[in-house]
Design a protein around this motif. Structure first.
Motif, short mmCIF file in Angstrom:
data_model
loop_
_atom_site.label_atom_id
_atom_site.label_comp_id
_atom_site.label_asym_id
_atom_site.label_seq_id
_atom_site.Cartn_x
_atom_site.Cartn_y
_atom_site.Cartn_z
N LEU A 5 -5.86 22.07 -3.91
CA LEU A 5 -7.19 22.17 -4.50
C LEU A 5 -8.01 20.89 -4.26
CD1 LEU A 5 -6.55 23.95 -7.91
CD2 LEU A 5 -7.96 24.80 -6.03
N ASN A 6 -7.38 19.74 -4.42
CA ASN A 6 -8.07 18.47 -4.17
C ASN A 6 -8.50 18.34 -2.72
OD1 ASN A 6 -7.87 17.63 -6.83
ND2 ASN A 6 -5.98 16.49 -6.50
N GLU A 7 -7.63 18.77 -1.80
CA GLU A 7 -7.99 18.72 -0.37
C GLU A 7 -9.15 19.67 -0.07
OE1 GLU A 7 -7.23 16.78 2.13
OE2 GLU A 7 -5.77 15.64 0.98
N CYS A 67 -3.05 30.60 0.16
CA CYS A 67 -2.46 29.68 1.13
C CYS A 67 -1.38 30.40 1.92
CB CYS A 67 -1.84 28.48 0.43
SG CYS A 67 -3.00 27.47 -0.50
N PHE A 68 -1.24 30.03 3.19
CA PHE A 68 -0.21 30.63 4.03
C PHE A 68 0.61 29.55 4.71
CE2 PHE A 68 -3.38 34.05 3.78
CZ PHE A 68 -2.55 35.07 3.32
N ILE A 69 1.77 29.94 5.21
CA ILE A 69 2.74 29.02 5.80
C ILE A 69 2.15 28.28 7.01
CG2 ILE A 69 3.85 30.76 7.29
CD1 ILE A 69 5.66 27.95 5.31
N ASN A 70 1.15 28.86 7.67
CA ASN A 70 0.54 28.19 8.82
C ASN A 70 -0.47 27.11 8.42
OD1 ASN A 70 -1.57 29.77 7.91
ND2 ASN A 70 -2.02 30.69 9.91
N GLY A 71 -0.66 26.92 7.10
CA GLY A 71 -1.57 25.88 6.62
C GLY A 71 -2.95 26.37 6.28
N ALA A 72 -3.22 27.66 6.46
CA ALA A 72 -4.52 28.20 6.07
C ALA A 72 -4.65 28.15 4.55
CB ALA A 72 -4.67 29.64 6.56
N ALA A 73 -5.82 27.79 4.08
CA ALA A 73 -6.09 27.73 2.63
C ALA A 73 -7.55 28.09 2.40
CB ALA A 73 -5.80 26.34 2.09
N ASN A 74 -7.79 29.08 1.54
CA ASN A 74 -9.13 29.53 1.24
C ASN A 74 -9.29 29.70 -0.26
OD1 ASN A 74 -9.94 29.87 4.01
ND2 ASN A 74 -8.69 31.71 4.07
N LEU A 75 -10.54 29.61 -0.71
CA LEU A 75 -10.88 29.85 -2.11
C LEU A 75 -11.83 31.03 -2.21
CD1 LEU A 75 -11.66 26.22 -3.37
CD2 LEU A 75 -9.63 27.58 -3.88
N TYR A 76 -11.56 31.90 -3.18
CA TYR A 76 -12.42 33.05 -3.45
C TYR A 76 -12.79 33.01 -4.93
CZ TYR A 76 -10.47 34.32 1.02
OH TYR A 76 -10.10 34.28 2.33
N TYR A 79 -9.71 20.55 9.17
CA TYR A 79 -9.14 19.42 8.44
C TYR A 79 -7.62 19.48 8.38
CZ TYR A 79 -14.00 19.00 7.00
OH TYR A 79 -15.38 18.88 6.99
N ARG A 80 -7.01 18.57 9.12
CA ARG A 80 -5.55 18.54 9.23
C ARG A 80 -4.88 18.24 7.87
NH1 ARG A 80 -1.72 20.84 11.38
NH2 ARG A 80 0.17 19.65 11.53
N THR A 81 -5.49 17.41 7.04
CA THR A 81 -4.88 17.08 5.75
C THR A 81 -4.76 18.32 4.86
OG1 THR A 81 -7.04 16.41 4.91
CG2 THR A 81 -5.59 14.65 5.75
N ARG A 132 -11.48 20.57 -2.11
CA ARG A 132 -12.69 19.95 -2.66
C ARG A 132 -13.18 18.83 -1.74
NH1 ARG A 132 -17.32 20.65 -4.30
NH2 ARG A 132 -18.18 19.10 -5.69
N SER A 133 -12.27 18.04 -1.23
CA SER A 133 -12.63 16.98 -0.30
C SER A 133 -13.27 17.56 0.96
CB SER A 133 -11.38 16.16 0.05
OG SER A 133 -11.65 15.21 1.03
N CYS A 134 -12.71 18.66 1.47
CA CYS A 134 -13.27 19.32 2.65
C CYS A 134 -14.68 19.84 2.36
CB CYS A 134 -12.37 20.48 3.07
SG CYS A 134 -10.73 19.98 3.66
N GLN A 135 -14.86 20.43 1.18
CA GLN A 135 -16.19 20.92 0.79
C GLN A 135 -17.21 19.78 0.79
OE1 GLN A 135 -15.17 22.80 -3.02
NE2 GLN A 135 -16.15 24.66 -2.27
#
Length: 168
Positions: A152-154, A56-65, A79-81, A156-159
């Motif tokens: 993590l919940n967000e 996760c980064f301060i600009n709101g980017a979030a990725n899973l590897y 997804y803004r949320t 999953r919701s996006c997925q």
């Protein structure tokens, strides 16, 4: 697949995780002080030898590897949320700095331990936690744990939204 400790990992996973740990602060606009957190890399062991790394980064980017080479990226662009949750996590991560040690070693977790790396202008800091046994005397750890569970919940919701949209 190479095996490090308990988790089998692909070369792709190791390269992607390393890129996240070494992501340049210059990518982000702003006047960062030495110990301002601009990113987080969190290693989260899962059942069945799955190791998930959330970035996760301060600009709101979030990725899973994932250790098997799979990934889930790009959701922050839709997804803004998710952007809000990831930004909130990183913006509050500074409360963990006193609980961290500066590090240049980025070992994968052992057992169920979750590694948390904080990326700052002044270097990378690490702490670890055992989910389910975070003492009440560690409110900072509990707060950050709750915040990254929200991310993590967000994710999953996006997925799920992406899968539903793909099947239309």
């Amino acid at each position: 697949m190479a095996v490090t400790g308990r988790y089998p990992v692909t070369q792709k996973y190791l390269m992607t995780r390393n890129q996240a740990l070494n992501f340049p602060i210059s990518f982000f606009q702003g006047n960062f002080k030495k110990n301002d957190v601009f990113g987080m890399v969190i290693d989260i062991p899962m059942p069945n030898n799955i190791l998930t790394t959330m970035v996760c980064f301060i600009n709101g980017a979030a990725n899973l590897y994932f250790n098997n080479g799979n990934e889930y990226t790009g959701a922050s662009q839709k997804y803004r949320t998710l952007v809000q949750a990831a930004h909130n996590l990183v913006a509050n991560a500074g409360i963990l700095l006193p609980k961290c040690e500066k590090t240049t070693r980025f070992d994968l977790p052992q057992g169920r331990t979750q590694n948390i790396f904080l990326l700052t202008k002044g270097g990378i800091y690490k702490t670890s936690l055992q989910p389910g046994v975070i003492p009440e005397t560690e409110p900072e750890m509990r707060s950050i744990y709750v915040l990254y569970q929200k991310v993590l919940n967000e994710l999953r919701s996006c997925q799920l939204k992406d899968m539903a949209n793909a099947s239309k």
